[in-house]
Design a protein around this motif. Structure first.
Motif, short mmCIF file in Angstrom:
data_model
loop_
_atom_site.label_atom_id
_atom_site.label_comp_id
_atom_site.label_asym_id
_atom_site.label_seq_id
_atom_site.Cartn_x
_atom_site.Cartn_y
_atom_site.Cartn_z
N ILE A 213 0.84 -1.21 0.00
CA ILE A 213 0.00 0.00 0.00
C ILE A 213 0.87 1.25 0.00
N ASN A 214 1.92 1.22 0.81
CA ASN A 214 2.78 2.40 0.96
C ASN A 214 3.72 2.63 -0.21
N GLU A 217 2.81 2.03 -6.76
CA GLU A 217 2.19 3.20 -7.40
C GLU A 217 0.86 2.78 -8.02
N LYS A 218 0.02 2.21 -7.19
CA LYS A 218 -1.30 1.76 -7.63
C LYS A 218 -2.34 2.15 -6.58
N SER A 219 -3.57 2.32 -7.06
CA SER A 219 -4.66 2.59 -6.13
C SER A 219 -5.03 1.30 -5.40
N LEU A 220 -5.84 1.44 -4.36
CA LEU A 220 -6.29 0.25 -3.63
C LEU A 220 -7.12 -0.67 -4.54
N ASP A 221 -7.94 -0.07 -5.39
CA ASP A 221 -8.73 -0.88 -6.32
C ASP A 221 -7.81 -1.67 -7.26
N GLU A 222 -6.75 -1.02 -7.73
CA GLU A 222 -5.81 -1.70 -8.62
C GLU A 222 -5.06 -2.83 -7.91
N LEU A 223 -4.72 -2.59 -6.64
CA LEU A 223 -4.05 -3.63 -5.86
C LEU A 223 -4.97 -4.83 -5.65
N LYS A 225 -7.47 -5.70 -7.61
CA LYS A 225 -7.64 -6.35 -8.91
C LYS A 225 -6.44 -7.21 -9.28
#
Length: 266
Positions: A213-214, A217-223, A225
């Motif tokens: 998360i930290n 370089e991705k949003s939570l939704d991307e993570l 997915k």
């Protein structure tokens, strides 16, 4: 600075130890008031600072007074403190639910900062939000912020009413994570793992996920997915979470905590 802490429990001592660790306060300049005699004796043996069990006029010699008692204990000590507090002393309250206005009125003292830390401050990894009375100068605020930052990270809120939301989100937040981790460990045990193995699998997963998360370089939704391939195992779990309204229930729980924090502050 010379700091007096009224209530040397876990959170009070988390602040004290961070101040000493970062050389912001010397032990001889740390004044600990702890009414529990066993706890006070243990602190004396640790040589944690100058330790006494009652409020005394000596408090008037310190630059900052930290109120770290349970909110319900504040009324029983406010008269004693009001009698010894000095005009230029700063007061930092980390009591949940007691407003700046109420503290000012109770102590007849205008220099009050109110903060809401959380328990990771015990490891120097806390999250603290704070607000200040109108009479606090920028210089005074910076001094207090510097001390708070030693326990982790700090953010200043101009609107004190948002501290109720902070209480619900980050103040109570660690318990939500502990709750989820416990549930996942229990699931592992039901699937046949020993508790120690299930605990290792879940805790390391949580730790690694935090760093993703930290750093990713991705949003939570991307993570999400990236883990949940179509028709796969993760998608099956997420679908069940959605059917059980997990996200909605979690948010409603946080809102309930905010409501309770607001009730306590009145």
């Amino acid at each position: 600075m010379k700091v007096a802490i009224i209530g040397a429990g876990n959170m009070g001592m988390a602040f004290a130890k961070s101040f000493i660790q970062y050389d912001l306060v010397k032990k001889e300049d740390l004044f600990l008031i702890e009414k529990n005699s066993d706890r006070a004796e243990a602190l004396r043996l640790e040589k944690a600072g100058v330790v006494i069990d009652t409020i005394s006029s000596k408090i008037g010699e310190y630059d900052l007074i930290i109120l770290s008692v349970k909110p319900q204990d504040f009324p029983s000590l406010q008269d004693e403190l009001r009698a010894v507090i000095q005009p230029k002393q700063l007061v930092l309250s980390i009591m949940a639910g007691i407003s700046i206005e109420k503290i000012i009125s109770s102590l007849n003292h205008p220099l009050v900062v109110r903060a809401m830390p959380n328990t990771p401050a015990l490891l120097g990894m806390g999250m603290t939000a704070f607000s200040a009375a109108g009479d606090i100068t920028l210089s005074q605020l910076k001094k207090v912020e510097n001390l708070i930052n030693s326990t982790g990270r700090a953010v200043f809120l101009e609107d004190e009413s948002l501290l109720d939301a902070v209480t619900a989100l980050s103040g109570s937040g660690p318990a939500y994570f502990f709750y989820l981790v416990k549930a996942m460990i229990e699931a592992g045990k039901k699937m046949g793992f020993e508790e120690s193995m299930s605990s290792l699998l879940v805790k390391q997963t949580m730790l690694g996920s935090f760093h993703l998360i930290n750093n990713a370089e991705k949003s939570l939704d991307e993570l999400i997915k990236a883990v949940a391939s179509k028709g796969g195992t993760t998608e099956a779990a997420l679908k069940r979470f959605e059917e059980g309204l997990l996200a909605q229930n979690l948010q409603e729980g946080i809102f309930a905590a905010q409501k309770r924090a607001t009730e306590l502050s009145k």
